[in-house]
Structure formats: C-alpha cells, structure tokens
Write an enzyme that holds these catalytic residues in place. Sequence first.
Site, PDB file in Angstrom:
ATOM      1  N   TRP A 102      47.670  46.346  38.399  1.00  0.00           N
ATOM      2  CA  TRP A 102      47.225  46.363  39.796  1.00  0.00           C
ATOM      3  C   TRP A 102      48.054  45.423  40.643  1.00  0.00           C
ATOM      4  O   TRP A 102      48.379  45.743  41.791  1.00  0.00           O
ATOM      5  CB  TRP A 102      45.731  46.064  39.912  1.00  0.00           C
ATOM      6  CG  TRP A 102      44.917  47.230  39.426  1.00  0.00           C
ATOM      7  CD1 TRP A 102      44.142  47.277  38.298  1.00  0.00           C
ATOM      8  CD2 TRP A 102      44.832  48.540  40.016  1.00  0.00           C
ATOM      9  NE1 TRP A 102      43.585  48.527  38.162  1.00  0.00           N
ATOM     10  CE2 TRP A 102      43.988  49.322  39.196  1.00  0.00           C
ATOM     11  CE3 TRP A 102      45.391  49.123  41.151  1.00  0.00           C
ATOM     12  CZ2 TRP A 102      43.683  50.664  39.486  1.00  0.00           C
ATOM     13  CZ3 TRP A 102      45.096  50.452  41.440  1.00  0.00           C
ATOM     14  CH2 TRP A 102      44.250  51.203  40.618  1.00  0.00           C
ATOM     15  N   ASP A 186      42.725  40.070  45.191  1.00  0.00           N
ATOM     16  CA  ASP A 186      42.139  41.387  44.960  1.00  0.00           C
ATOM     17  C   ASP A 186      41.087  41.192  43.870  1.00  0.00           C
ATOM     18  O   ASP A 186      41.401  40.983  42.710  1.00  0.00           O
ATOM     19  CB  ASP A 186      43.235  42.360  44.507  1.00  0.00           C
ATOM     20  CG  ASP A 186      42.668  43.716  44.054  1.00  0.00           C
ATOM     21  OD1 ASP A 186      41.445  43.929  44.158  1.00  0.00           O
ATOM     22  OD2 ASP A 186      43.475  44.552  43.591  1.00  0.00           O
ATOM     23  N   LYS A 210      33.631  49.239  41.500  1.00  0.00           N
ATOM     24  CA  LYS A 210      33.616  48.653  40.164  1.00  0.00           C
ATOM     25  C   LYS A 210      32.322  47.859  39.966  1.00  0.00           C
ATOM     26  O   LYS A 210      31.610  48.053  39.007  1.00  0.00           O
ATOM     27  CB  LYS A 210      34.816  47.725  39.948  1.00  0.00           C
ATOM     28  CG  LYS A 210      36.173  48.328  40.326  1.00  0.00           C
ATOM     29  CD  LYS A 210      36.748  49.227  39.261  1.00  0.00           C
ATOM     30  CE  LYS A 210      37.888  50.122  39.717  1.00  0.00           C
ATOM     31  NZ  LYS A 210      39.043  49.477  40.306  1.00  0.00           N
TER      32      LYS A 210
HETATM   33  C1  LIG Z   1      40.394  49.943  40.899  1.00  0.00           C
HETATM   34  C2  LIG Z   1      41.240  48.854  41.408  1.00  0.00           C
HETATM   35  C3  LIG Z   1      42.031  48.999  42.572  1.00  0.00           C
HETATM   36  C4  LIG Z   1      42.135  50.310  43.316  1.00  0.00           C
HETATM   37  O1  LIG Z   1      41.002  50.584  44.025  1.00  0.00           O
HETATM   38  P1  LIG Z   1      40.908  51.881  44.969  1.00  0.00           P
HETATM   39  O2  LIG Z   1      39.658  51.577  45.722  1.00  0.00           O
HETATM   40  O3  LIG Z   1      40.814  53.065  44.075  1.00  0.00           O
HETATM   41  O4  LIG Z   1      42.108  51.902  45.830  1.00  0.00           O
HETATM   42  C5  LIG Z   1      42.756  47.923  43.006  1.00  0.00           C
HETATM   43  N1  LIG Z   1      42.728  46.754  42.346  1.00  0.00           N
HETATM   44  C6  LIG Z   1      41.993  46.574  41.239  1.00  0.00           C
HETATM   45  C7  LIG Z   1      41.989  45.243  40.560  1.00  0.00           C
HETATM   46  C8  LIG Z   1      41.226  47.613  40.737  1.00  0.00           C
HETATM   47  O5  LIG Z   1      40.496  47.433  39.625  1.00  0.00           O
END
Ligand SMILES: *Cc1c(COP(=O)(O)O)cnc(C)c1O
Length: 374
Positions: A102, A186, A210
Amino acid sequence: MNRVKNFNAGPAALPLPALERARLEFLDFAGSGMSVMEHSHRGKEYEACHDEAIALMKELLGVPDTHEVLFVQGGASQLFAQIPMNLVQKGGSADYVVTGAWSEKAVSEAKLATAMLGGSVRVACSTGTGDGKEKSYVRAPAPGEVKAADGAAYLHLTSNETIHGVQFDVSAARAFPATSAPLIADMSSDFLWKKVDVSKFGLLYAGAQKNIGPSGVVVMVMAKALIEQGRKDIPKIFQFRTPAENKSLYNTPPTFGIYMIRNVLSWLKGLGGLPAMEARNRKKAGVLYGAIDGNPGYFKCPVEKQSRSVMNVVFRLPTEADEERFVKEAKGKGMVGLKGHRSVGGIRVSAYNAVEPGWIDELAAFMGEFAKKG
Ligand SMILES: *Cc1c(COP(=O)(O)O)cnc(C)c1O
C-alpha cells in the site's frame, strides 16, 4: 440464518449489533417513515446522524480542537493522489516511508500527481528487500531510521500494511517516527484499533471498509493548519478545505456509509471505547501468533516480532497445497476469508475490531489440530 466467521481483509466483518440496528431502522429511520438512504442529506434527520458520527469519532479518538473530522469519497486510493495535490506546492517535495504494497501504491500515485502539478516525491525510508518486481516486506522501521528532509511538505506512512501484515506502533521499538514534517498516516486497516495521539499527526485517514464501516467513505482527521495550507489552484472538489468548510456536506456525501459508521462507533463506545478495543485486539493477536509459534515446524510467520500486525496475521504452511487444504477445511467449519493476498500467497487472518475473540479461539484450535495432523 447462518452467519459465518468472517476473516476477510476488506470489505470485512462488521459488528453484528451495528448490522442489526441497521436492519431495525432500515425502512423507517428515526420515525420519519423512510430509509436513511431516502433522506435528503440536508434534512434534520440525516444531519443529526451525520453530526453524531462526527461527535463519536472525536470522542473515541480524542480529537483535539486543532483537527477536523472529514468524510470524503473515492477510497483511500484517491487520497494517494489527492494528498500530494493539496500539500505539495510548486517546486516542493514530500517524503514517504515504504513498508509494503500500500505504501508503494501511495508513492506511485504521488509521483504522478506531483509530476502534473510541479513537485517531487522522495522515499525517505524503505524496508523492502529483494530486487525483483515484488519486494519482500517483513518489518516497520525503528523511529530513528526515518528522517524527513528539511522542508518536506509531509512524511507519509502506512500504519498497517494489510497485505504484508506489518504494523507500526505495536511495540515501542516500532513507534511512529518523530519528524519535523507533518506526519500523515494511511490507517485504512488499523483505524481505531487503539488510541493514538492525534496531535502528533497532520493527517490520519482510513477507508472505512476494513475496521469501521462499509466501503464508500473515507474518514480523515486533519490539522486545520494543514487544510489551510492546501493549494488553491486545483479543482475545488479536490481541495480538502471544501469538505472542511462545509461539514463534509458540500455535495451529497455517502449517507448510508456514514450512517453505518455511526452504528459501528456507537457499538465501539458501548464496549468501552478504544482502551477496551486495544486489550481485546491484542489478546486476539496473542492467541493467533501463539498458535503459529506453538507449531514452529508447521507454521511460519515471515514478519519480525516487533512489527507483527495485530490486524492482519499472515503465515505460511509447508506447501501451497497444504495452504489450499487449510483454507478449504476452515471454510467447511464456517471460517471464511483466510486466503492470503494473491501477490504474496499464504494465509492471512484479518482480525479487525468486529472479529469476535471466540472466532479466534476456534480458529487457533483448528490450526493446532491441522498442524498435528500434518
Ligand atoms: C484497503 C487499503 C487501501 C485502499 O482502500 P480503497 O478504499 O479500496 O481505495 C489503502 N491503504 C490500505 C492500508 C488499505 O488496507
């Protein structure tokens, strides 16, 4: 109804009480005779729910007055581009810490955004090894390994690498770095797993799907000072000041998603908030890593102990055929979502907030039996 034990990585398990509340309110929200999805986002019923979601977020996370809570769309992936678009000025540069897939994606989007708008990106620290296309990541850096460049617009990191199972700040040795540049994280796959000191961050953000709700909403917790510094020569819809100045109601927000976040946060508060959630999550992770380390001849977790994710527990079995059989047999017992990400293989157990400790105990018992049987 036969609900499974859901270990999906995302979208992922939601707390049953939050879903049940949605079912109860689905056709008639707040006595209004319609679903929350059918309401105007400017009506008082929806607005009360929107405000409650923001208030709960501030309360649970301890958001100081210096920061704003925003709900935006486009997923965390859109923010990979939008953050540099807002915060890297012409001729400026931003720093990134790379600890897995990511953060690699965040860097590559930032490169495109800054190439377009006149700026640059620097990898301040990467823990990747191997020179193939797919690097291997097994750890977060120690705080002292990360130095932001003088004048960097910000330092971006991924607090939990969902695919590689590598997490910051699970041990003191892997605490978040202290930097002169504003710290941006993030937190898509570990948002609200425990308390963090929000004042140390310029921006935290997370796609909801998540740990805190359905897909379609991204939560941002951003320093007001950083919002103000944002560029004004990009379209208004991409400027962070636009949701900030309009309580995230500039245009139609994902109302049902925000409603579900309200339900999840209200469940979280009822359980005792983030301190209780941290204890619950650490215990679950302890049980899982115990099952892995307790069968060292059979299971192997590639991640170094100090960076082992509490949210996404990854491990390998002796062969891929064993892994396939493991996933299949677990499914037969009502435990789903255990296959590792296609890019790394193996097994991945996502043990987000909504995953019940009882499911983990059952999975760990299954792992023990599976290893014994060979
Ligand atoms: C799932 C995830 C993303 C992407 O998320 P989207 O909402 O599908 O764009 C980005 N960063 C991390 C750490 C993730 O687990």
